[in-house]
Design a protein around this motif. Structure first.
Motif, PDB file in Angstrom:
ATOM      1  N   GLU A 118      68.622 -42.340  38.246  1.00 21.65           N
ATOM      2  CA  GLU A 118      67.918 -43.183  37.275  1.00 21.65           C
ATOM      3  C   GLU A 118      66.699 -43.910  37.831  1.00 21.65           C
ATOM      4  O   GLU A 118      66.150 -44.787  37.156  1.00 21.65           O
TER       5      GLU A 118
ATOM      6  N   ASP B  90      78.346 -57.942  40.165  1.00 15.21           N
ATOM      7  CA  ASP B  90      78.076 -57.793  38.732  1.00 15.21           C
ATOM      8  C   ASP B  90      77.073 -58.839  38.274  1.00 15.21           C
ATOM      9  O   ASP B  90      77.179 -60.007  38.637  1.00 15.21           O
TER      10      ASP B  90
ATOM     11  N   GLU C  66      78.625 -43.766  41.377  1.00 10.25           N
ATOM     12  CA  GLU C  66      77.692 -44.889  41.209  1.00 10.25           C
ATOM     13  C   GLU C  66      76.390 -44.644  41.980  1.00 10.25           C
ATOM     14  O   GLU C  66      75.300 -44.941  41.484  1.00 10.25           O
TER      15      GLU C  66
ATOM     16  N   THR D 126      74.263 -42.131  40.180  1.00  7.34           N
ATOM     17  CA  THR D 126      73.587 -42.768  39.046  1.00  7.34           C
ATOM     18  C   THR D 126      72.377 -43.560  39.516  1.00  7.34           C
ATOM     19  O   THR D 126      71.296 -43.459  38.923  1.00  7.34           O
TER      20      THR D 126
ATOM     21  N   LYS E 114      70.226 -58.379  36.590  1.00  8.94           N
ATOM     22  CA  LYS E 114      69.519 -59.208  35.603  1.00  8.94           C
ATOM     23  C   LYS E 114      68.882 -60.420  36.273  1.00  8.94           C
ATOM     24  O   LYS E 114      67.767 -60.814  35.939  1.00  8.94           O
TER      25      LYS E 114
ATOM     26  N   LEU F 127      64.682 -52.604  35.216  1.00  5.36           N
ATOM     27  CA  LEU F 127      66.126 -52.623  35.050  1.00  5.36           C
ATOM     28  C   LEU F 127      66.494 -51.368  34.275  1.00  5.36           C
ATOM     29  O   LEU F 127      65.939 -51.120  33.197  1.00  5.36           O
ATOM     30  N   VAL F 128      67.379 -50.548  34.815  1.00  6.29           N
ATOM     31  CA  VAL F 128      67.867 -49.364  34.119  1.00  6.29           C
ATOM     32  C   VAL F 128      69.381 -49.519  34.043  1.00  6.29           C
ATOM     33  O   VAL F 128      70.054 -49.492  35.067  1.00  6.29           O
ATOM     34  N   ASP F 129      69.881 -49.710  32.835  1.00  7.91           N
ATOM     35  CA  ASP F 129      71.284 -50.067  32.628  1.00  7.91           C
ATOM     36  C   ASP F 129      71.592 -51.297  33.480  1.00  7.91           C
ATOM     37  O   ASP F 129      70.981 -52.321  33.295  1.00  7.91           O
ATOM     38  N   CYS F 130      72.497 -51.179  34.456  1.00  9.12           N
ATOM     39  CA  CYS F 130      72.811 -52.360  35.274  1.00  9.12           C
ATOM     40  C   CYS F 130      72.277 -52.196  36.697  1.00  9.12           C
ATOM     41  O   CYS F 130      72.769 -52.831  37.634  1.00  9.12           O
ATOM     42  N   ASN F 131      71.260 -51.355  36.877  1.00 10.00           N
ATOM     43  CA  ASN F 131      70.656 -51.168  38.202  1.00 10.00           C
ATOM     44  C   ASN F 131      69.219 -51.680  38.209  1.00 10.00           C
ATOM     45  O   ASN F 131      68.476 -51.473  37.264  1.00 10.00           O
TER      46      ASN F 131
END
Length: 181
Positions: free
Chosen positions: A93, A111, A86, A89, A115, A134-138
């Motif tokens: 990213e 989680d 994680e 990533t 957003k 925001l890149v995916d969920c980061n």
């Protein structure tokens, strides 16, 4: 003793360490982690980045370690456990180019928090050059040096009821954590 491999390596990112009167020595924090059953424990910088290995799941580790820290230091501890994968990533990213005039932060948290942070950033007044993505969920934030705490979004980050949701680190910290894992 569990087998030491990349699949069971973690970093716990502590929230609010060595700021606003919550002072703790990293050696003492490491001893709390060891007493809680973590292995291969070490720290990166003095801002509460604790490397360790464990066979347990991240969510279980979060609960165990928050309780151990809260009990030992007599404060309400919040930490976010991320696996080596994680963290790789998050670092890989980063959507912003390195620029000596800016700080770039990555966020770790519960989680869905990325957003929520993006939504708050979109509503806030920006400093010249301030950006978020925001890149995916980061979630990543770029802010001019010297404006981190003055920016409208920077002030949102300190809201008390958000303490249990996330913490942030400069991208240089993520790089240091990865080099030590």
């Amino acid at each position: 003793m569990g087998v030491f491999n990349a699949d069971n390596q973690f970093c716990a990112f502590l929230r609010g360490v060595n700021v606003k009167g919550t002072n703790m020595k990293m050696a003492e924090v490491c001893s709390v982690f060891k007493r809680a059953g973590m292995q291969n424990v070490s720290s990166v910088l003095a801002s509460g980045n604790i490397l360790f290995s464990s066979e347990r799941r991240a969510q279980e580790l979060k609960q165990t370690l928050e309780k151990a820290m809260s009990d030992h230091f007599s404060y309400e501890a919040y930490l976010f456990v991320k696996s080596r994968q994680e963290i790789e990533t998050i670092f890989r990213e980063i959507p912003f180019e390195t620029d000596s005039r800016y700080h770039i932060y990555g966020f770790v948290g519960v989680d869905g928090v990325a957003k929520m942070l993006m939504s708050e950033f979109d509503k806030s007044k920006k400093a010249l050059g301030e950006a978020a993505q925001l890149v995916d969920c980061n979630f990543y934030w770029k802010v001019p040096k010297g404006n981190t705490l003055d920016s409208e979004f920077g002030k949102i980050l300190g809201i008390k009821n958000l303490k249990s949701s996330f913490t942030s680190r400069n991208i240089n910290t993520f790089e240091k954590v990865l080099k030590k894992m």
